[in-house]
Design a protein around this motif. Sequence first.
Motif, PDB file in Angstrom:
ATOM      1  N   HIS A   1     -12.864  -5.244   4.534  1.00 29.76           N
ATOM      2  CA  HIS A   1     -11.616  -5.906   4.928  1.00 29.76           C
ATOM      3  C   HIS A   1     -11.720  -7.413   4.689  1.00 29.76           C
ATOM      4  CE1 HIS A   1      -7.968  -5.410   7.842  1.00 29.76           C
ATOM      5  NE2 HIS A   1      -7.713  -6.276   6.878  1.00 29.76           N
TER       6      HIS A   1
ATOM      7  N   ILE B   1      -5.807  -4.484   2.801  1.00 25.06           N
ATOM      8  CA  ILE B   1      -6.231  -3.097   3.029  1.00 25.06           C
ATOM      9  C   ILE B   1      -5.044  -2.149   3.069  1.00 25.06           C
ATOM     10  CG2 ILE B   1      -7.363  -1.545   4.659  1.00 25.06           C
ATOM     11  CD1 ILE B   1      -9.242  -3.411   3.060  1.00 25.06           C
TER      12      ILE B   1
ATOM     13  N   VAL C   1     -13.345   1.602   5.197  1.00 27.57           N
ATOM     14  CA  VAL C   1     -13.310   0.141   5.262  1.00 27.57           C
ATOM     15  C   VAL C   1     -14.345  -0.397   6.250  1.00 27.57           C
ATOM     16  CG1 VAL C   1     -11.862  -1.878   5.745  1.00 27.57           C
ATOM     17  CG2 VAL C   1     -10.860   0.169   4.689  1.00 27.57           C
TER      18      VAL C   1
ATOM     19  N   VAL D   1      -5.711   3.522   7.003  1.00 29.40           N
ATOM     20  CA  VAL D   1      -7.073   3.834   6.561  1.00 29.40           C
ATOM     21  C   VAL D   1      -7.532   5.177   7.129  1.00 29.40           C
ATOM     22  CG1 VAL D   1      -7.738   1.435   6.272  1.00 29.40           C
ATOM     23  CG2 VAL D   1      -7.964   2.509   8.522  1.00 29.40           C
TER      24      VAL D   1
ATOM     25  N   TYR E   1     -12.862   3.443   9.417  1.00 28.94           N
ATOM     26  CA  TYR E   1     -12.778   1.995   9.639  1.00 28.94           C
ATOM     27  C   TYR E   1     -13.787   1.650  10.722  1.00 28.94           C
ATOM     28  CZ  TYR E   1     -10.310  -2.539  10.194  1.00 28.94           C
ATOM     29  OH  TYR E   1      -9.952  -3.871  10.225  1.00 28.94           O
TER      30      TYR E   1
END
Length: 405
Positions: free
Chosen positions: A172, A183, A201, A219, A222
């Motif tokens: 990120h 993102i 991410v 996403v 993460y």
Amino acid sequence: MAGTLNLDEVRKCFPALAGEQVYFDNAGGSQTLKAVAERIRDYLLNTNVQLGATYATGKKSTGRYDEGYTAAAKYIGAERGEVVLGPSTTQLFRNVSYALRFQEGDELIVSALDHEANIAPWVDLAERQNLVIKWWKPDTTANPSAKTNPKLLASDLASLLSPRTRLVTCTHASNILGSIHDIKAIASAVHAHDPSTLVCVDAVAYAPHRPVDVKDLGVDLYAFSWYKVYGPHLAMLYASPAALAQLASLGHFFNPRTTLEQKVGLAAASYELVHALPAVAAYLEGRWEGIAAQERALQAALLDWLNAREGVTVYGERSSDGAVRVPTVSFRVEGWGARELVEAVEAEGAPFGFRWGGFYSVRLVDELLGLGEDGVVRVSMVHYNTVDEVKGLIAALEKVLDGKK
């Protein structure tokens, strides 16, 4: 005044700031809130028992653990069952890599800009399952500025995505460059190509500086580390419902396997540290606008000086615009090694804690920036730093640099 932090009030929340050391190594780990330490102490002294028992202290301990988990999930806009807490982002990504099952010949798109935590698990996964890795690297031929300011763009993916792409990884914000990547656009591009492809991410270098909403970002995986977000030495991983469905369980065969914690947690979250997380969320609530404004001022003070000084190369965005970067600033000075410069400032007795090196982003530093083991000089600031501290560091750097002439 709206959007302005009361720095005296903020700094009192961090006992370490009362000392002489000035902390400019926050990307490696921020200072910890007093309220966090107090909750850890309280848990250990008053409810330090195994979870799940039916006696009074057991129920209280379990309730505190659940409260911490729930607060952590809410903090990023997730559900309790969609997150797992563990010792580090490195460990959590590694656990996920052992829970994924792909077919031989499937493809992984891996960013070369990332911290090794979001590279090594996928390289190892590819070797174990005979997968193909496609490296995501900015095109320095088409964009010469990428030699010092490489960025990950959604448009890069058009030439990398294929019908066999199963996972796309990226950061990120770079822990070297400070650059923020879009993102939401990246996840949208990947899922437009194939909704089942996972977007993973690393947000470790981003989370201390901005609020996070994983559902808005779109996403699938993460992660970030709470010990870089003013909390205890603990990390958190989110998995979307689509990602959770693809993960096998690493837990004991007789245990449930519905939530992310059950699948990849492996009982690795320290109870007392989990209990401390609500203190971080409470501290940050209502402060984000002020945090962003303070950090813009900090990076502007340093970047204005770096950009104006001859012989300095800034790596990452040269702009102090908070929309494009966080206050993790890396640079080199012509005629100086990165280590040499940092140690020269330290030798003068200056109280500034800043660093040199590659910071576990060795592929970025070596292959993309071409700097080798010495790496960069990195000054990583957060909102509790002051502009006067930045000016003090600038004065210390000028004394060393001008003294060598």
